[in-house]
Scaffold this motif. Structure first.
Motif, PDB file in Angstrom:
ATOM      1  N   ALA A  52       0.801  -1.226   0.000  1.00  0.00           N
ATOM      2  CA  ALA A  52       0.000   0.000   0.000  1.00  0.00           C
ATOM      3  C   ALA A  52       0.832   1.274   0.000  1.00  0.00           C
ATOM      4  CB  ALA A  52      -0.945  -0.006   1.199  1.00  0.00           C
ATOM      5  N   THR A  53       2.159   1.156  -0.037  1.00  0.00           N
ATOM      6  CA  THR A  53       3.011   2.342   0.047  1.00  0.00           C
ATOM      7  C   THR A  53       2.810   3.253  -1.160  1.00  0.00           C
ATOM      8  OG1 THR A  53       4.691   1.058   1.226  1.00  0.00           O
ATOM      9  CG2 THR A  53       5.379   3.163   0.304  1.00  0.00           C
ATOM     10  N   ARG A  54       2.578   4.522  -0.903  1.00  0.00           N
ATOM     11  CA  ARG A  54       2.429   5.510  -1.968  1.00  0.00           C
ATOM     12  C   ARG A  54       3.534   6.564  -1.933  1.00  0.00           C
ATOM     13  NH1 ARG A  54       0.003   2.052  -3.484  1.00  0.00           N
ATOM     14  NH2 ARG A  54      -2.216   1.837  -4.024  1.00  0.00           N
ATOM     15  N   GLN A  55       4.261   6.603  -0.808  1.00  0.00           N
ATOM     16  CA  GLN A  55       5.312   7.608  -0.658  1.00  0.00           C
ATOM     17  C   GLN A  55       6.445   7.046   0.186  1.00  0.00           C
ATOM     18  OE1 GLN A  55       4.382  11.913   0.167  1.00  0.00           O
ATOM     19  NE2 GLN A  55       5.407  11.474   2.100  1.00  0.00           N
ATOM     20  N   LEU A  56       7.672   7.303  -0.246  1.00  0.00           N
ATOM     21  CA  LEU A  56       8.855   6.886   0.497  1.00  0.00           C
ATOM     22  C   LEU A  56       9.500   8.114   1.101  1.00  0.00           C
ATOM     23  CD1 LEU A  56      10.538   4.327   1.093  1.00  0.00           C
ATOM     24  CD2 LEU A  56      11.999   4.964  -0.824  1.00  0.00           C
ATOM     25  N   ASP A  57       9.714   8.090   2.413  1.00  0.00           N
ATOM     26  CA  ASP A  57      10.298   9.218   3.132  1.00  0.00           C
ATOM     27  C   ASP A  57      11.738   8.904   3.506  1.00  0.00           C
ATOM     28  OD1 ASP A  57       7.844  10.696   3.157  1.00  0.00           O
ATOM     29  OD2 ASP A  57       7.147   9.333   4.727  1.00  0.00           O
ATOM     30  N   LEU A  58      12.647   9.821   3.181  1.00  0.00           N
ATOM     31  CA  LEU A  58      14.073   9.654   3.436  1.00  0.00           C
ATOM     32  C   LEU A  58      14.560  10.757   4.352  1.00  0.00           C
ATOM     33  CD1 LEU A  58      15.092   8.976  -0.266  1.00  0.00           C
ATOM     34  CD2 LEU A  58      14.651   7.264   1.497  1.00  0.00           C
ATOM     35  N   GLU A  59      15.436  10.390   5.272  1.00  0.00           N
ATOM     36  CA  GLU A  59      15.984  11.361   6.217  1.00  0.00           C
ATOM     37  C   GLU A  59      17.494  11.175   6.311  1.00  0.00           C
ATOM     38  OE1 GLU A  59      14.801  13.101  10.598  1.00  0.00           O
ATOM     39  OE2 GLU A  59      14.765  10.933  10.308  1.00  0.00           O
ATOM     40  N   LEU A  60      18.230  12.237   6.030  1.00  0.00           N
ATOM     41  CA  LEU A  60      19.690  12.217   6.121  1.00  0.00           C
ATOM     42  C   LEU A  60      20.090  12.783   7.483  1.00  0.00           C
ATOM     43  CD1 LEU A  60      22.247  11.649   4.271  1.00  0.00           C
ATOM     44  CD2 LEU A  60      22.372  14.134   4.064  1.00  0.00           C
ATOM     45  N   ILE A  61      20.877  12.002   8.220  1.00  0.00           N
ATOM     46  CA  ILE A  61      21.271  12.394   9.573  1.00  0.00           C
ATOM     47  C   ILE A  61      22.775  12.608   9.611  1.00  0.00           C
ATOM     48  CG2 ILE A  61      21.310  11.700  11.992  1.00  0.00           C
ATOM     49  CD1 ILE A  61      18.841  10.008  11.424  1.00  0.00           C
ATOM     50  N   ARG A  62      23.167  13.820  10.045  1.00  0.00           N
ATOM     51  CA  ARG A  62      24.582  14.163  10.198  1.00  0.00           C
ATOM     52  C   ARG A  62      24.729  14.833  11.553  1.00  0.00           C
ATOM     53  NH1 ARG A  62      27.558  17.200   5.449  1.00  0.00           N
ATOM     54  NH2 ARG A  62      25.490  18.134   5.359  1.00  0.00           N
ATOM     55  N   GLY A  63      25.179  14.029  12.537  1.00  0.00           N
ATOM     56  CA  GLY A  63      25.256  14.550  13.897  1.00  0.00           C
ATOM     57  C   GLY A  63      23.863  14.905  14.396  1.00  0.00           C
ATOM     58  N   ARG A  64      23.677  16.179  14.784  1.00  0.00           N
ATOM     59  CA  ARG A  64      22.370  16.635  15.236  1.00  0.00           C
ATOM     60  C   ARG A  64      21.527  17.218  14.110  1.00  0.00           C
ATOM     61  NH1 ARG A  64      23.698  19.725  20.995  1.00  0.00           N
ATOM     62  NH2 ARG A  64      24.614  17.906  22.078  1.00  0.00           N
ATOM     63  N   ASP A  65      22.114  17.312  12.927  1.00  0.00           N
ATOM     64  CA  ASP A  65      21.393  17.885  11.787  1.00  0.00           C
ATOM     65  C   ASP A  65      20.622  16.806  11.043  1.00  0.00           C
ATOM     66  OD1 ASP A  65      22.473  20.396  12.346  1.00  0.00           O
ATOM     67  OD2 ASP A  65      24.248  20.011  11.115  1.00  0.00           O
ATOM     68  N   ARG A  66      19.418  17.171  10.607  1.00  0.00           N
ATOM     69  CA  ARG A  66      18.572  16.245   9.869  1.00  0.00           C
ATOM     70  C   ARG A  66      17.951  16.963   8.674  1.00  0.00           C
ATOM     71  NH1 ARG A  66      16.670  11.702  13.136  1.00  0.00           N
ATOM     72  NH2 ARG A  66      17.812  11.690  15.115  1.00  0.00           N
ATOM     73  N   ASP A  67      17.998  16.299   7.518  1.00  0.00           N
ATOM     74  CA  ASP A  67      17.353  16.809   6.308  1.00  0.00           C
ATOM     75  C   ASP A  67      16.435  15.714   5.784  1.00  0.00           C
ATOM     76  OD1 ASP A  67      18.763  19.482   5.628  1.00  0.00           O
ATOM     77  OD2 ASP A  67      20.418  18.111   6.058  1.00  0.00           O
ATOM     78  N   ALA A  68      15.250  16.120   5.303  1.00  0.00           N
ATOM     79  CA  ALA A  68      14.254  15.135   4.874  1.00  0.00           C
ATOM     80  C   ALA A  68      13.771  15.448   3.469  1.00  0.00           C
ATOM     81  CB  ALA A  68      13.076  15.114   5.842  1.00  0.00           C
ATOM     82  N   ALA A  69      13.362  14.386   2.759  1.00  0.00           N
ATOM     83  CA  ALA A  69      12.764  14.521   1.428  1.00  0.00           C
ATOM     84  C   ALA A  69      11.876  13.302   1.201  1.00  0.00           C
ATOM     85  CB  ALA A  69      13.830  14.618   0.340  1.00  0.00           C
ATOM     86  N   SER A  70      10.935  13.431   0.275  1.00  0.00           N
ATOM     87  CA  SER A  70      10.002  12.353  -0.013  1.00  0.00           C
ATOM     88  C   SER A  70       9.949  12.057  -1.504  1.00  0.00           C
ATOM     89  CB  SER A  70       8.591  12.699   0.502  1.00  0.00           C
ATOM     90  OG  SER A  70       8.585  12.872   1.899  1.00  0.00           O
ATOM     91  N   VAL A  71       9.620  10.797  -1.826  1.00  0.00           N
ATOM     92  CA  VAL A  71       9.468  10.365  -3.208  1.00  0.00           C
ATOM     93  C   VAL A  71       8.067   9.807  -3.370  1.00  0.00           C
ATOM     94  CG1 VAL A  71      10.307   8.840  -5.021  1.00  0.00           C
ATOM     95  CG2 VAL A  71      11.907   9.798  -3.368  1.00  0.00           C
ATOM     96  N   ASP A  72       7.270  10.371  -4.286  1.00  0.00           N
ATOM     97  CA  ASP A  72       5.966   9.813  -4.618  1.00  0.00           C
ATOM     98  C   ASP A  72       6.156   8.629  -5.552  1.00  0.00           C
ATOM     99  OD1 ASP A  72       4.542  11.678  -3.097  1.00  0.00           O
ATOM    100  OD2 ASP A  72       4.559  13.139  -4.742  1.00  0.00           O
ATOM    101  N   LEU A  73       5.480   7.526  -5.241  1.00  0.00           N
ATOM    102  CA  LEU A  73       5.647   6.312  -6.045  1.00  0.00           C
ATOM    103  C   LEU A  73       4.534   6.217  -7.084  1.00  0.00           C
ATOM    104  CD1 LEU A  73       6.464   3.805  -3.171  1.00  0.00           C
ATOM    105  CD2 LEU A  73       8.038   5.223  -4.494  1.00  0.00           C
TER     106      LEU A  73
END
Length: 222
Positions: A200-221
């Motif tokens: 049922a997945t429609r979106q994949l969420d990715l999170e890049l972690i560098r120390g205390r910093d976090r960046d996020a992005a999503s991919v629509d499937l």
């Protein structure tokens, strides 16, 4: 094939590891115990355990083995066979650990960190198959390819040069545990392996972690 020491003694006298091959219906291999010093050692095999690849503290199956005692000569190794049928496991990613007793007292577990991984596929109707090349930027990283198969999701991405970073993956609100990660020094690409995407997945969420910093992005499937 290092061993995890269960006592405070710094240098173990033997190493404990596992070697195996994946067959269509089972994993077959051997516990490998090698003497590291100039002394012979008496070894007692206590258990062969199948554990979750993303959390080796979680045991899912204990292989039937004879709790036998044997001698290992200096700088020699002994192999003890095991066989784990997939009927004893559910879908997932796993490692094989061995517990031994050395010279009647000291206990060791190996390989350290779980060692080699193997996967048992999910039913086809539960998996979303995907093959995308999104060229997606997440912080200073670039995700070049996403593939979801019967037993895994592989994400190939290019981390920032010289940066110590991790990639976390989620399908909606469901975190997909990372079961394996490898780097290709020739291409500079890293491959992160998680469980396959639920149907049922429609979106994949990715999170890049560098120390205390976090960046996020999503991919629509599609």
């Amino acid at each position: 094939m290092g061993a995890r020491d269960l006592t405070d003694e710094p240098t173990p006298p033997v190493s404990v590891g596992t070697v195996f091959e994946r067959f269509p219906a089972s994993v077959r291999g051997a516990v490998v115990v090698r003497a590291l010093d100039r002394e012979p050692h008496q070894i007692r095999l206590l258990a062969v355990r199948v554990v979750q690849a993303h959390d080796v503290s979680k045991e899912v199956h204990r292989a039937p083995v004879e709790r036998t005692t044997f001698d290992v000569a200096p700088h020699r190794e002994v192999l003890l066979p095991f066989d784990v049928p997939f009927t004893e496991l559910g879908p997932g990613w796993f490692c094989v650990l061995a517990d031994v007793e050395v010279d009647g007292g000291r206990e060791l577990t190996g390989p350290e960190g779980g060692g080699k991984r193997f996967g048992v596929p999910w039913p086809a109707e539960e998996v979303r198959r995907v093959d995308l090349k999104p060229n997606l930027k997440v912080g200073g990283a670039v995700v070049e390819r996403i593939q979801s198969k019967a037993d895994r999701t592989e994400i190939r991405w290019r981390p920032p040069i010289g940066a110590d970073v991790d990639l976390k993956v989620a399908a909606g609100r469901r975190r997909l545990p990372v079961v394996e990660s490898s780097d290709d020094p020739k291409t500079g690409l890293r491959t992160t392996v998680t469980r396959p995407l639920p149907r049922a997945t429609r979106q994949l969420d990715l999170e890049l972690i560098r120390g205390r910093d976090r960046d996020a992005a999503s991919v629509d499937l599609p």
